[in-house]
Scaffold this active site. Structure first.
Site, PDB file in Angstrom:
ATOM      1  N   ASN A  46       7.156  13.224 -13.732  1.00 24.23           N
ATOM      2  CA  ASN A  46       7.646  13.958 -14.952  1.00 24.23           C
ATOM      3  C   ASN A  46       9.572  13.458 -14.993  1.00 24.23           C
ATOM      4  O   ASN A  46       9.726  13.395 -14.114  1.00 24.23           O
ATOM      5  CB  ASN A  46       7.362  15.364 -14.782  1.00 24.23           C
ATOM      6  CG  ASN A  46       8.475  15.784 -13.320  1.00 24.23           C
ATOM      7  OD1 ASN A  46       8.230  15.184 -12.439  1.00 24.23           O
ATOM      8  ND2 ASN A  46       8.688  17.067 -13.550  1.00 24.23           N
ATOM      9  N   GLU A  59       1.506  13.897 -15.763  1.00 22.82           N
ATOM     10  CA  GLU A  59      -0.321  13.649 -16.023  1.00 22.82           C
ATOM     11  C   GLU A  59      -0.610  12.917 -17.515  1.00 22.82           C
ATOM     12  O   GLU A  59      -1.276  11.784 -17.748  1.00 22.82           O
ATOM     13  CB  GLU A  59      -1.058  14.949 -16.367  1.00 22.82           C
ATOM     14  CG  GLU A  59      -1.224  16.222 -15.741  1.00 22.82           C
ATOM     15  CD  GLU A  59      -0.105  17.032 -15.081  1.00 22.82           C
ATOM     16  OE1 GLU A  59       0.798  16.358 -15.257  1.00 22.82           O
ATOM     17  OE2 GLU A  59       0.197  17.917 -14.781  1.00 22.82           O
TER      18      GLU A  59
END
Ligand code: THU
Length: 135
Positions: A46, A59
């Site tokens: 992130n 992701e």
């Protein structure tokens, strides 16, 4: 069916990339590792921003890396997350990341949520995002 050795390799990669997290605002670090059907692994973490919505999840970073390298066929995704200096906890993907996975993966695509190489649970994207929006 994903092999045990692939599950462990993906969890290891997700744990390693989590250390690269840029998360000075939430102090929550996430690592994701995405395996292609040919066995390659792409990772993402992130990356936050002072303008909060600009941040990107681990992701989607992993999908961006893989897609940018010409990949389209994926066999599994592993996710790990924790607050800084804390133990890993099961980190479920946010809605945007579920929608991203659903774009590229069939409903039986496995998503591994891990606390360690030994402690994990596997959910399919169909389970995590049923009745997916599609055009
Ligand atoms: N985060 C992810 O990287 N993936 C998710 O699926 C959920 C949330 C990140 C975004 C933000 O940097 C931090 O975790 C706290 O929300």
């Amino acid at each position: 069916m994903i092999k045990d050795s692939d599950i462990k390799a993906l969890i290891q990669s997700a744990i390693a990339v989590k250390e690269k997290s840029y998360s000075p605002y939430s102090h929550f670090q996430v690592g994701a590792a995405l395996m292609t059907n040919s066995g390659k692994v792409y990772t993402g973490t992130n990356i936050e921003n002072a303008s909060y919505p600009v941040g990107i999840c681990a992701e989607r970073s992993a999908f961006a890396a893989a897609i940018s390298n010409g990949e389209r066929d994926f066999s599994a995704l592993a996710i790990v997350g924790s607050s800084e200096n804390k133990e890993l906890r099961f980190c479920t993907p946010c809605g945007m990341c579920r929608q991203t996975a659903a774009e590229f993966c069939s409903s039986d695509f496995p998503i591994i949520l891990a606390k360690s190489e030994e402690e994990y649970e596997i959910h399919t994207i169909g389970e995590l995002l049923p009745v997916t929006f599609r055009l």
